[in-house]
Every structure is written in C-alpha cells, then in structure tokens.
Design an enzyme around this catalytic site. Structure first.
Site, PDB file in Angstrom:
ATOM      1  N   LYS A 246       0.883  -1.175   0.000  1.00  0.00           N
ATOM      2  CA  LYS A 246       0.000   0.000   0.000  1.00  0.00           C
ATOM      3  C   LYS A 246       0.911   1.212   0.000  1.00  0.00           C
ATOM      4  O   LYS A 246       1.568   1.526   0.990  1.00  0.00           O
ATOM      5  CB  LYS A 246      -0.919   0.008   1.224  1.00  0.00           C
ATOM      6  CG  LYS A 246      -1.878   1.188   1.184  1.00  0.00           C
ATOM      7  CD  LYS A 246      -2.898   1.114   2.297  1.00  0.00           C
ATOM      8  CE  LYS A 246      -4.026   2.111   2.123  1.00  0.00           C
ATOM      9  NZ  LYS A 246      -3.637   3.473   1.869  1.00  0.00           N
ATOM     10  N   ARG A 251      -3.177   8.674  -5.817  1.00  0.00           N
ATOM     11  CA  ARG A 251      -3.782   7.758  -6.796  1.00  0.00           C
ATOM     12  C   ARG A 251      -3.853   8.434  -8.150  1.00  0.00           C
ATOM     13  O   ARG A 251      -4.136   9.631  -8.237  1.00  0.00           O
ATOM     14  CB  ARG A 251      -5.194   7.425  -6.297  1.00  0.00           C
ATOM     15  CG  ARG A 251      -5.921   6.354  -7.065  1.00  0.00           C
ATOM     16  CD  ARG A 251      -5.472   5.000  -6.616  1.00  0.00           C
ATOM     17  NE  ARG A 251      -6.246   3.929  -7.238  1.00  0.00           N
ATOM     18  CZ  ARG A 251      -7.298   3.365  -6.673  1.00  0.00           C
ATOM     19  NH1 ARG A 251      -7.729   3.793  -5.500  1.00  0.00           N
ATOM     20  NH2 ARG A 251      -7.937   2.375  -7.270  1.00  0.00           N
ATOM     21  N   ARG A 266      -7.542  11.083  -8.043  1.00  0.00           N
ATOM     22  CA  ARG A 266      -8.649  10.329  -7.462  1.00  0.00           C
ATOM     23  C   ARG A 266      -9.958  11.116  -7.549  1.00  0.00           C
ATOM     24  O   ARG A 266     -11.032  10.553  -7.649  1.00  0.00           O
ATOM     25  CB  ARG A 266      -8.294  10.021  -6.008  1.00  0.00           C
ATOM     26  CG  ARG A 266      -9.387   9.363  -5.256  1.00  0.00           C
ATOM     27  CD  ARG A 266      -8.807   8.647  -4.083  1.00  0.00           C
ATOM     28  NE  ARG A 266      -9.810   8.547  -3.040  1.00  0.00           N
ATOM     29  CZ  ARG A 266      -9.566   7.988  -1.873  1.00  0.00           C
ATOM     30  NH1 ARG A 266      -8.363   7.518  -1.597  1.00  0.00           N
ATOM     31  NH2 ARG A 266     -10.505   7.912  -0.974  1.00  0.00           N
ATOM     32  N   LYS A 411      -7.457  -3.023   2.967  1.00  0.00           N
ATOM     33  CA  LYS A 411      -6.162  -2.422   3.321  1.00  0.00           C
ATOM     34  C   LYS A 411      -5.766  -2.839   4.733  1.00  0.00           C
ATOM     35  O   LYS A 411      -6.605  -2.842   5.634  1.00  0.00           O
ATOM     36  CB  LYS A 411      -6.211  -0.896   3.191  1.00  0.00           C
ATOM     37  CG  LYS A 411      -7.326  -0.246   3.964  1.00  0.00           C
ATOM     38  CD  LYS A 411      -7.474   1.227   3.637  1.00  0.00           C
ATOM     39  CE  LYS A 411      -8.714   1.786   4.311  1.00  0.00           C
ATOM     40  NZ  LYS A 411      -9.137   3.083   3.865  1.00  0.00           N
TER      41      LYS A 411
HETATM   42  P1  AMP Z   1      -7.431   4.982   1.908  1.00  0.00           P
HETATM   43  O1  AMP Z   1      -7.143   6.288   1.223  1.00  0.00           O
HETATM   44  O2  AMP Z   1      -6.789   4.834   3.239  1.00  0.00           O
HETATM   45  O3  AMP Z   1      -8.911   4.637   1.868  1.00  0.00           O
HETATM   46  O4  AMP Z   1      -6.738   3.811   1.042  1.00  0.00           O
HETATM   47  C1  AMP Z   1      -7.029   3.574  -0.291  1.00  0.00           C
HETATM   48  C2  AMP Z   1      -5.948   4.195  -1.145  1.00  0.00           C
HETATM   49  O5  AMP Z   1      -4.730   3.463  -1.067  1.00  0.00           O
HETATM   50  C3  AMP Z   1      -6.247   4.146  -2.618  1.00  0.00           C
HETATM   51  O6  AMP Z   1      -7.123   5.164  -3.006  1.00  0.00           O
HETATM   52  C4  AMP Z   1      -4.875   4.321  -3.231  1.00  0.00           C
HETATM   53  O7  AMP Z   1      -4.605   5.702  -3.403  1.00  0.00           O
HETATM   54  C5  AMP Z   1      -3.930   3.801  -2.202  1.00  0.00           C
HETATM   55  N1  AMP Z   1      -3.145   2.625  -2.623  1.00  0.00           N
HETATM   56  C6  AMP Z   1      -1.840   2.475  -2.361  1.00  0.00           C
HETATM   57  N2  AMP Z   1      -1.384   1.314  -2.821  1.00  0.00           N
HETATM   58  C7  AMP Z   1      -2.419   0.683  -3.430  1.00  0.00           C
HETATM   59  C8  AMP Z   1      -2.572  -0.574  -4.099  1.00  0.00           C
HETATM   60  N3  AMP Z   1      -1.556  -1.423  -4.229  1.00  0.00           N
HETATM   61  N4  AMP Z   1      -3.803  -0.873  -4.591  1.00  0.00           N
HETATM   62  C9  AMP Z   1      -4.837  -0.017  -4.443  1.00  0.00           C
HETATM   63  N5  AMP Z   1      -4.753   1.179  -3.824  1.00  0.00           N
HETATM   64  C10 AMP Z   1      -3.557   1.528  -3.308  1.00  0.00           C
END
Ligand code: AMP
Length: 556
Positions: A246, A251, A266, A411
């Site tokens: 992650k 994004r 995003r 995640k």
């Molecule tokens: P969150 O912002 O905490 O909801 O986490 C989701 C975000 O993690 C996504 O919108 C991506 O920007 C980020 N992300 C980082 N690595 C990845 C990955 N390998 N696959 C999908 N999303 C990822």
C-alpha cells in the site's frame, strides 16, 4: 425547458420531506423532457453542472457572485454580504435582492435551461488574465434575466451546492422508474460512463443499450477503493489472495491513445500538466491504448517520502519543469481497465494482471499471491520496513467496480483511528491565532449528502499550517456570527481521534474525543467523507472493545 420551470421543480422538491417522493417527482418529469434537456436536468438536480468524469469547473467563488448580484440589484457589495450573513444562504439572499431590485431590466429575456448551461460552459472555458472579468460579465447577464426564484437556484448551482436534498441514489432510481429499466443496469452504466446525464439519455432512447456501455478513453471512471481489514479475515473469506504494497502517495488513472495521454487524480481532476515526468515514464513502458490505475510515490534515497510531498508537486501550477528533477516521482501501476478498444473491468483481477504484465515492461507494482497468512504477514512487515503504509489484499476473482469500497480490496496498515470529515465552519482565534481561524467545525454526511456536525478540531495545527488554512478558507466564508464563521463546504480534513462518543452538542449525535488535525485530504471528494452510518459503526465496534471505565486516551 425554461429555467423558471427548473427553478419551480427545485422549489417543489426542496419542500418534500421524503426521498421516495423526491424520486417519484423526478421520475414523473424525466420522460417528458426534450432530449437536449434530459442530461442537463439529471445533472443540475444533484447540483452538478458537468458530467462526473469532467474536470471542468465554473471557477467562481461567492465573492464574484456577490459583485454580480450587487450590480444587477443596485445594492452595495457590503450590503449584499451583510444580507448573506443574516440569511446564512447565498441563494435566499440573492432571491431577496432580486425581489427588491430597484430598476427593472428593460431587455430581460426568459432564460432557458439550455441558455444557462451554455453560459456555464462559457464560464468554465474562460482562462487567463481576463477570465474573472468574463465570468463576472456572464454572471451579471444571468442575474439580469433571472426572476427572484431563478436567482436562488442559479446562485446555488454556481456555488455547486443546490441544497434540495437530492442524492445520487434518488436520481438513479428515478431514471430506472422513468424508463422502466432495472436499477442495477442504471447503476452499472453509471459506474462505467461516470455521467448520469448520459445514462438517462441512453435509457430514454434504447434501454437495452445500457447493458452495452463501455468505458471510454479520456473519460475517467471513479477509482475502486478498499475497506479496512485483516489478513486473517481475508484468507478466511477467499482463500488465495493477491497482495501488493500500500503506497502512500497519490492515486492516478492514466489514459493513453496513440500520442495523447492524460493523468487524472482520485477526484478525477486532470493532472497531466502537473506530472509530465509520470506521463513520460508510463508512455515509455506501455504499448497500445490503455487505461491504467496506480499510485504515484515520491522517492528520496530509495525510500518513499510522505504523501504531502507528492501533493505539493501536484499542486504546483507554475514552473513545473524546474521541480521535476528535485524529487523523484515514480508511478506504481496495479490495474488495467481498458486495452486497445476493449473494456477489462468485468474480468477477474488475475486476468487483468495478465493483461497488465503484457502491455507494460516496467512501473508495475509487485504482487504476490498466497493463501498462507504467514507469507502475507511477512510481506506486510517487508512493506512497513521499506517505508510503505502497509499492504493491500485483493480477491483474485474480483471485477473492477468503479467507485466501490467493498470487501474485494482490503487495506492492512498499523492501527491509527483517523476519519475524513468536511470543514463547515470555524472560529476566529485568540492570542497568537488572532488573525487566523483557530478552530474548525467538522461534519460527516448522512444518506442524502446533508452535512451533520460531529466535532471541532484545533490541535495538531502548526503556525505554517494555520497560515495556509487561513488562505484556503478566507474566501469560503458564507456567514459570520460573533467569532463563529460558516464556510462553503468543499474542503476535507483527515483527523485522528481517541474515541467516538454520543453527544448532544453536535447535529450528528456523536462527537470525537481528542480530535487532532492530520492533513487536508484534497484527493478526496465531498461524497467520500465519512457517513453517519460509518460513524455509528465505528462507535459500535469501538464500544464493544471497551471495558467499562476504560479510558481509550491512555492506550497510546
Ligand atoms: P485509503 O485512502 O486509506 O482509503 O486507502 C485507499 C488508497 O490506497 C487508494 O485510493 C490508493 O490511493 C492507495 N493505494 C496504495 N497502494 C495501493 C494498491 N496497491 N492498490 C490499491 N490502492 C492503493
């Protein structure tokens, strides 16, 4: 359709209490609309001017509108602002001013919906030094032809906050009823096309065509999102899982057709000009026409830099090339949605991965597949050791569902409770903070997108951030009462907290304990902030972990 008819419709809907009545009112109206008006009404009714995929913006703030209405109504600007402060709603204030207009316009013409939309397009299209003047001229033109009620809704549309309570779900259901198609096919077509206006148009012409809509180049779709979860739950649920790092960056969605490329954030803003190095790196390793999904990360001495470094680069509008070499920005691609004319989103992740590996010779995010929790735990610790946020676990058989935050992607990162909320107000500070906003009022959203206060935050904001926040919010003030101000919503804070409590003090019925500012989430859109249902869920989950008398603040 006349704009006055649209304004009457909004007034009628605004007075309705039930979402079902709203849905039915919209459903009754849609089939009778002219083909050109249908997509506009479907967008306007949600307070949107452009398709969801479009990065077009009117680019006007409340102040410009106050100038325009002051001119048309023959009032002083300061009087307009005082009235907005009193009513707390720019739309109602403009309505009042147009009623009181001292002079009638001699050549007023009846506005049609198409006229208003065409003027909005013109406003969004003007750029450069003269653009504010040009936007002001167009806003005056609209107001001088508007009745008071039209003025109310023109204002709210231009501020992109219609406040009539119509959510995306109601419009989707209304389209399904109006054209006798299943809500699922409307939903899917919306995910793929990212424009409910166009979905309604297709449904009105040929409902079967909804099933065949395809993802299109240069019309970004919403990104698939993840829920929080654990390795154990994920393996128990789906056996074999895919795992990737992650990355803590930003994004992006990359579109390429021949020589033309575009990078979207995003929030689906066009970032191509801000990230020429990313566009180059990807173009060099990709073959064919593609839509890719990934994360861009800033790297220094081989280690990822905090997410804010990437944001700073993205926000830099000028002098981009001078900054390209200072920080190394690397794209990590983890998905492919389109390849050479074919949409791939319905394929399982494992098949999309095969496509990804065959169109790209680099920049791919490494992935492992395993059903062994020990392997996945080791991968998780390697990710943290290399300075990443954690890992993402994905179900190998899952399709790509745009905008979905489901159980297909999970995640895993170290536990810190954080929450993304909209900033709806603030308070002038005291002492060192006297010329700044010293605290901020935060809100979550309920089902129809209305904002409900849930907390205030003042800690965690250093002097530099205080100045930055002042610059950011000073033009968003809608009204002032004593030291309290309310802001035009649109900016999102991520805040940390120790506990969620029930509270009579805030409209949501909940409050955060020990809220602490973490960062501005300008990668998120307003409809992505925490919902009341999610807060209730957090409250329940957290509550069940607590012993009576336990003080969560002492846990750290
Ligand atoms: P969150 O912002 O905490 O909801 O986490 C989701 C975000 O993690 C996504 O919108 C991506 O920007 C980020 N992300 C980082 N690595 C990845 C990955 N390998 N696959 C999908 N999303 C990822």
């Amino acid at each position: 359709m006349l704009f006055s008819e649209f304004a009457l419709l909004c007034e009628k809907i605004e007075a309705l209490a039930s979402r079902l009545e709203m849905r039915d009112t919209i459903a009754d109206l849609l089939p009778g609309l002219a083909p050109d008006d249908l997509p506009i009404v479907v967008r306007f009714i949600r307070g949107l001017i452009f398709p969801d995929w479009s990065s077009a913006h009117l680019g006007i703030g409340p102040n410009l509108l106050y100038d325009a209405v002051a001119y048309v109504a023959g009032w002083k600007r300061s009087e307009v602002i005082a009235l907005v402060n009193r009513t707390g709603d720019a739309g109602l204030a403009v309505e009042h001013l147009l009623k009181e207009k001292t002079q009638m316009s001699l050549f007023a013409e009846e506005l049609t919906l198409g006229d208003v939309y065409a003027t909005f397009l013109k406003m969004a299209d003007t750029a450069g030094a003269q653009s504010q003047k040009e936007k002001l001229r167009n806003a005056k033109l609209l107001y001088s032809n508007a009745s008071p009620l039209e003025g109310r809704y023109l204002t709210r549309l231009m501020l992109e906050e219609l406040r009539i309570g119509v959510g995306e779900g109601s419009v989707r259901d209304a389209i399904a009823i109006a054209f006798q198609v299943s809500p699922d096919s409307v939903n899917r077509a919306h995910q793929v096309m990212n424009d409910l206006g166009e979905v309604a148009r297709i449904a009105s012409v040929d409902p079967n065509a909804l099933l065949n809509v395809k993802i299109e180049l240069f019309r970004p779709v919403k990104m698939m999102l993840a829920q929080a979860g654990s390795i154990e739950e994920m393996v128990a649920g789906s056996g074999e899982v895919c795992a990737e790092y992650k990355y803590d960056g930003s994004r992006f969605q990359f579109h390429r057709s021949g020589e033309r490329v575009a990078i979207y954030s995003r929030r689906l803003e066009d970032l191509t000009a801000a990230l020429p190095d990313i566009a180059d790196q990807l173009s060099n390793v990709v073959s064919g026409d593609v839509i890719l999904d990934g994360e861009v990360v800033a790297i220094k001495d081989g280690r990822p830099m905090p997410f804010q470094t990437v944001l700073r680069r993205i926000r830099r509008k000028h002098d981009v090339s001078a900054h390209v070499d200072q920080i190394q920005m690397l794209p990590f691609v983890f998905d492919i949605l389109y390849r050479d004319g074919a949409g791939l989103i319905d394929l399982p992740l494992s098949e999309r991965r095969i496509h990804l590996e065959s169109v790209m010779s680099g920049c791919i995010a490494p992935q492992i597949q395993s059903s062994n929790p020990d392997d996945l735990r080791e991968f998780y610790h390697t990710a943290l050791g290399e300075g990443h946020e954690g890992i993402m676990l994905k179900v190998p058989g899952s399709p790509y569902i745009p905008g979905n935050r489901g159980k297909h992607w999970v995640k895993c990162k170290p536990e810190v409770e954080t929450i993304d909320l909209a900033v709806i107000g603030g308070e002038w500070g005291e002492g060192r903070r006297a010329h700044h906003f010293g605290s901020f009022l935060l809100a979550c959203q309920d089902d129809d997108g209305s904002l409900l206060p849930v907390s205030r935050v003042a800690t965690g904001i250093n002097d530099e951030m205080l100045g930055l926040l002042f610059d950011l919010f000073k033009d968003r003030v809608i009204s002032t009462t004593g030291k309290e101000v309310s802001f035009e919503p649109g900016i999102i804070f991520e805040v940390g907290y120790s506990e969620i409590q029930k509270s009579q003090n805030y409209g949501s019925g909940y409050a955060l304990r020990f809220p602490r500012f973490i960062r501005i989430r300008d990668d998120k859109r307003m409809d992505e902030i925490e919902t009341l249902a999610q807060i209730e869920d957090r409250y329940r989950r957290f509550g069940s972990r607590l012993d009576p008398g336990h003080d969560p603040a002492r846990e750290q």
